[in-house]
Design a protein around this motif. Structure first.
Motif: not given
Length: 73
Positions: A24-30, A32-34
């Motif tokens: 979930a944190l990885g998906g959220l970070f991705l 936000v970046q995109l």
């Protein structure tokens, strides 16, 4: 020649929950970046930790209750 089957261990609730937290944190970070969406990091972390804690408690209760029913007297 007989080869014994390896013992299967049940999945651990904690391992599953922390794997989901990291995903979930990885998906959220991705995301936000995109997309450039701005999020309050403290609130996101608080929500993730509350969700993980609830999942650990519920998973533990389900595990204990399921184990209690499968025992034969």
């Amino acid at each position: 020649m007989y080869v014994p089957e390896p013992e299967r261990r049940p999945l651990r609730v904690g391992t599953i929950v922390w794997g989901l937290v990291l995903a979930a944190l990885g998906g959220l970070f991705l995301t936000v970046q995109l997309t450039g969406i701005r999020l309050d990091a403290g609130m996101v972390l608080l929500g993730v930790l509350i969700g993980a804690g609830a999942a650990l408690v519920i998973g533990g209760l389900i595990s204990v209750l399921g184990r209690g029913r499968s025992r034969t007297p």
